[in-house]
Scaffold this motif. Structure first.
Motif, PDB file in Angstrom:
ATOM      1  N   LEU A 152       0.814  -1.213   0.000  1.00  0.00           N
ATOM      2  CA  LEU A 152       0.000   0.000   0.000  1.00  0.00           C
ATOM      3  C   LEU A 152       0.850   1.266   0.000  1.00  0.00           C
ATOM      4  N   ILE A 153       2.082   1.159   0.481  1.00  0.00           N
ATOM      5  CA  ILE A 153       2.941   2.336   0.511  1.00  0.00           C
ATOM      6  C   ILE A 153       3.600   2.578  -0.842  1.00  0.00           C
ATOM      7  N   LEU A 154       3.629   1.541  -1.665  1.00  0.00           N
ATOM      8  CA  LEU A 154       4.378   1.625  -2.918  1.00  0.00           C
ATOM      9  C   LEU A 154       4.155   2.914  -3.735  1.00  0.00           C
ATOM     10  N   PRO A 155       2.899   3.367  -3.929  1.00  0.00           N
ATOM     11  CA  PRO A 155       2.740   4.566  -4.761  1.00  0.00           C
ATOM     12  C   PRO A 155       3.520   5.770  -4.243  1.00  0.00           C
ATOM     13  N   TRP A 156       3.721   5.807  -2.941  1.00  0.00           N
ATOM     14  CA  TRP A 156       4.449   6.930  -2.361  1.00  0.00           C
ATOM     15  C   TRP A 156       5.938   6.811  -2.655  1.00  0.00           C
ATOM     16  N   ALA A 157       6.398   5.594  -2.856  1.00  0.00           N
ATOM     17  CA  ALA A 157       7.826   5.371  -3.018  1.00  0.00           C
ATOM     18  C   ALA A 157       8.304   5.635  -4.440  1.00  0.00           C
ATOM     19  N   ILE A 158       7.378   5.706  -5.383  1.00  0.00           N
ATOM     20  CA  ILE A 158       7.753   5.932  -6.772  1.00  0.00           C
ATOM     21  C   ILE A 158       7.802   7.436  -7.016  1.00  0.00           C
ATOM     22  N   PRO A 159       8.842   7.942  -7.670  1.00  0.00           N
ATOM     23  CA  PRO A 159       8.851   9.379  -7.966  1.00  0.00           C
ATOM     24  C   PRO A 159       7.570   9.785  -8.691  1.00  0.00           C
ATOM     25  N   PHE A 161       6.562  11.878 -10.950  1.00  0.00           N
ATOM     26  CA  PHE A 161       6.389  11.999 -12.398  1.00  0.00           C
ATOM     27  C   PHE A 161       6.381  10.638 -13.086  1.00  0.00           C
ATOM     28  N   VAL A 162       7.080   9.674 -12.501  1.00  0.00           N
ATOM     29  CA  VAL A 162       7.056   8.327 -13.073  1.00  0.00           C
ATOM     30  C   VAL A 162       5.655   7.732 -12.951  1.00  0.00           C
ATOM     31  N   PHE A 165       3.266   9.201 -15.480  1.00  0.00           N
ATOM     32  CA  PHE A 165       3.404   8.624 -16.826  1.00  0.00           C
ATOM     33  C   PHE A 165       2.837   7.217 -16.882  1.00  0.00           C
ATOM     34  N   ALA A 166       3.007   6.472 -15.791  1.00  0.00           N
ATOM     35  CA  ALA A 166       2.414   5.142 -15.757  1.00  0.00           C
ATOM     36  C   ALA A 166       0.898   5.237 -15.932  1.00  0.00           C
ATOM     37  N   TRP A 209      -4.645   8.348  -5.702  1.00  0.00           N
ATOM     38  CA  TRP A 209      -3.743   7.187  -5.704  1.00  0.00           C
ATOM     39  C   TRP A 209      -2.374   7.577  -5.156  1.00  0.00           C
TER      40      TRP A 209
END
Lengths: 338, 295
Positions: A152-159, A161-162, A165-166, A209
């Motif tokens: 659940l934390i993953l979205p926060w860990a991705i920069p 802007f990446v 684009f996803a 998200w």
């Protein structure tokens, strides 16, 4: 000597601040006070000096210039610039509050402000509700809890802007995965980013998200700081789960939730990358929030309208500061420090 | 103590609403709980996973739903050989690294002073730190752009680093204050007893203890600069000068999208960041909420 001074600093830390005292008496400071203040506080002042200087030079000065630009008719063609070896002097002139009257009486600013408010309120409300629900679930003990937490934390860990684009990839109208799934269910392709209403929906979904993990983690921290005796007491009184949530959890979360709501309101209000990278404010100006529109004035239209952009920038800042002041006042009347 | 938790059964008999204790769950509730979490986790992970999977597919399948038809690293080799990805990556590293270094060095002593001392101007400074953090990019971008243009710093990493300090300095000072607050004051006092000046205390005793906090602050300010979009898009032009945020925009513009290199680049940017982040996030939240909640 060093020992003596350092002790006086500690003493000063316990005493009432100098500002408070001077406000209390209202008298002019007695002679020698500045010297005393200097000898007491010079350590502190030296330590904060780098930040004060940097903020003054790279935030204060541009801010003043920005406010000044908002009172002129500056644009790309009349600011100082160099063409080849020739230096062109600035030729823009002072126009007073014209830009502000124009912004506040025209449709564009108020229209954009309206959508910005809808955007901010819905993003923060949905993010908070989801974050709170997930935090409450994760606060219990069950198998696989830390795995869920990681996921659940993953979205926060991705920069950011990446991630955006996803999402653009998923939203792609012709070949994006979302429409592929819909067509599998026999539903027509949805113009996620090309229809004004869908585009608004889509940008909010992405921002939610992106925002839920922070909200969830912060609230989870808040939940863990509520003493379990409170729950035990409520259980002894026969409170139902809902009553415990309502009368123990929510009040216990107040300090954390007021902070995260304030933060996420300001962040969402200023959320540049989501709108800029997902829709560029389009279709038309349907998803343009104040910040992206101000950016557009100075960097995407020709000639670049620096004055208009600065005006919007100042107005945004004023709005945010008014909001923060009101928010703080409301909290203070309810007994919080800040 | 007749109403001890063990007497729940009696309670539920006498009350219409059943009191279910914390940690006590019916099988149905347990299923619902896991179901909710599974759905939420899928929503959270899926977009990322999908990009990862797409990056491993040949370009011709990029937008199909076929999963493991062919797995190839062609997108990655293509990205590295035929685009400026490594240049952008380097630019981002330089800009974000310098921003972090400068931000942490400039703001460390301020964080300490604000945490420990009471001095005239402190309230004003704290408010300034707080308010500058909510500055919208729109209010500074035009004047900074004009100043950078007149100083010839546009399109240069140094110009962007200076610009990013407007974000990172207030943030770092604020966050470090939160970490310094967690270090007991007795340590300062013992330093003074030993004859250290406030600087000495800060430098020799507190700074070493605050290392984890400083690392987290540095990490977060690095990530912020790494992911910044607005200034980077406005100040940098020309393929060689872009940072990653600008570079990725070249792959996906209004006229078409090169999903192959885009997804491969996304993975290369996201995975290292995500790994470090997942390790650091616990401290991250502590620091942020300590600073913000206690004021």
């Amino acid at each position: 000597m060093a020992v003596h001074t350092s002790q006086s600093v500690v003493k000063a830390a316990g005493a009432e601040s100098a500002r408070g005292r001077s406000r209390g008496t209202g008298n002019p400071p007695p002679p020698g006070r500045l010297r005393r203040a200097l000898s007491t506080h010079w350590y502190a002042w030296t330590m904060v000096a780098p930040v004060v200087i940097v903020i003054g030079v790279i935030i204060g000065y541009p801010l003043v210039r920005g406010v000044y630009l908002s009172l002129t008719d500056a644009n790309e063609r009349n600011v100082a610039r160099s063409i080849g070896v020739n230096e062109m002097p600035a030729t823009y002139k002072f126009v007073g509050l014209d830009n502000y009257t124009e912004a506040l009486t025209g449709d564009q600013f108020l229209g954009t402000l309206g959508w910005t408010l809808v955007w901010t309120v819905s993003c923060v409300a949905i993010t908070f509700a989801l974050g709170l629900a997930l935090a409450n679930i994760l606060n219990r003990k069950f198998a696989g809890r830390s795995a869920y937490r990681m996921a659940l934390i993953l979205p926060w860990a991705i920069p950011g802007f990446v991630s955006v684009f996803a999402w653009r990839f998923l939203y792609n109208e012709d070949r994006g995965l979302l429409n592929r799934i819909l067509s599998g269910g026999g539903i027509d392709a949805v113009p996620w980013l090309d229809d004004p209403t869908w585009a608004k929906f889509s940008v909010i979904a992405v921002n939610v998200w992106l925002g839920v993990p922070f909200m969830m983690v912060a609230l989870l921290g808040g939940l863990q700081s509520i003493p379990s005796e409170h729950y035990e007491a409520a259980e002894m009184d026969g409170a139902t789960a809902w009553q415990r949530f309502r009368h123990v959890t929510m009040p216990g979360l107040r300090p954390v939730s007021t902070t995260v709501v304030l933060l996420s309101t300001i962040w969402t209000f200023n959320m540049f990358p989501v709108i800029f990278l997902l829709t560029r404010g389009g279709p038309g100006e349907a998803t343009q929030i104040l910040v992206t529109q101000a950016y557009k004035f100075s960097f995407e239209i020709s000639p670049r309208d620096f004055a208009q952009s600065s005006t919007w920038g100042v107005l945004i800042l004023v709005l945010l500061m008014v909001f923060a002041a009101i928010y703080r006042r409301v909290l203070r009347t309810q007994g919080d420090d800040w | 103590m007749t109403t001890a938790p063990t007497s729940t059964a009696r309670h539920s008999a006498s009350r219409p609403a059943k009191v279910r204790l914390r940690g006590e769950r019916s099988p149905l509730a347990s299923t619902a709980l896991h179901l909710t979490l599974i759905v939420a986790s899928v929503v959270a992970v899926f977009p990322v996973l999908w990009v990862l999977l797409t990056s491993l597919k040949p370009a011709k399948y990029a937008t199909t739903a076929d999963f493991f038809k062919e797995t190839t690293f062609e997108n990655y080799t293509n990205l590295i050989e035929n685009t400026k990805f490594l240049t952008w990556f380097g630019n981002s590293l330089i800009v974000a690294g310098l921003t972090t270094l400068a931000g942490v060095i400039i703001s460390a002593s301020t964080g300490y002073a604000v945490s420990r001392f009471r001095f005239p101007g402190k309230r004003g400074l704290m408010w300034t730190l707080l308010i500058t953090q909510m500055f919208p990019v729109a209010v500074l971008i035009v004047p900074i752009y004009n100043i950078m243009a007149s100083m010839g710093l546009l399109n240069k990493p140094s110009g962007l680093v200076i610009t990013y300090l407007t974000i990172s300095v207030p943030f770092c000072a604020w966050m470090m204050k939160g970490f310094f607050d967690t270090i007991p004051r007795e340590i300062d006092e013992s330093g003074q007893v030993d004859g250290l000046t406030p600087f000495g205390t800060f430098w020799r005793l507190i700074l070493p203890l605050a290392k984890p906090g400083i690392a987290v602050t540095a990490f977060y300010s690095f990530i912020t600069a790494w992911g910044e979009v607005a200034y980077a898009s406005a100040f940098l032009v020309g393929e060689d000068n872009l940072t990653l945020a600008g570079g990725l925009q070249l792959f996906v513009n209004q006229y078409g999208a090169q999903w192959g290199p885009m997804t491969a680049a996304s993975v290369l940017i996201a995975i290292p960041a995500a790994l470090v982040f997942l390790f650091a996030q616990k401290h991250l939240v502590t620091g942020m909420s300590a600073g913000a909640v206690k004021g």
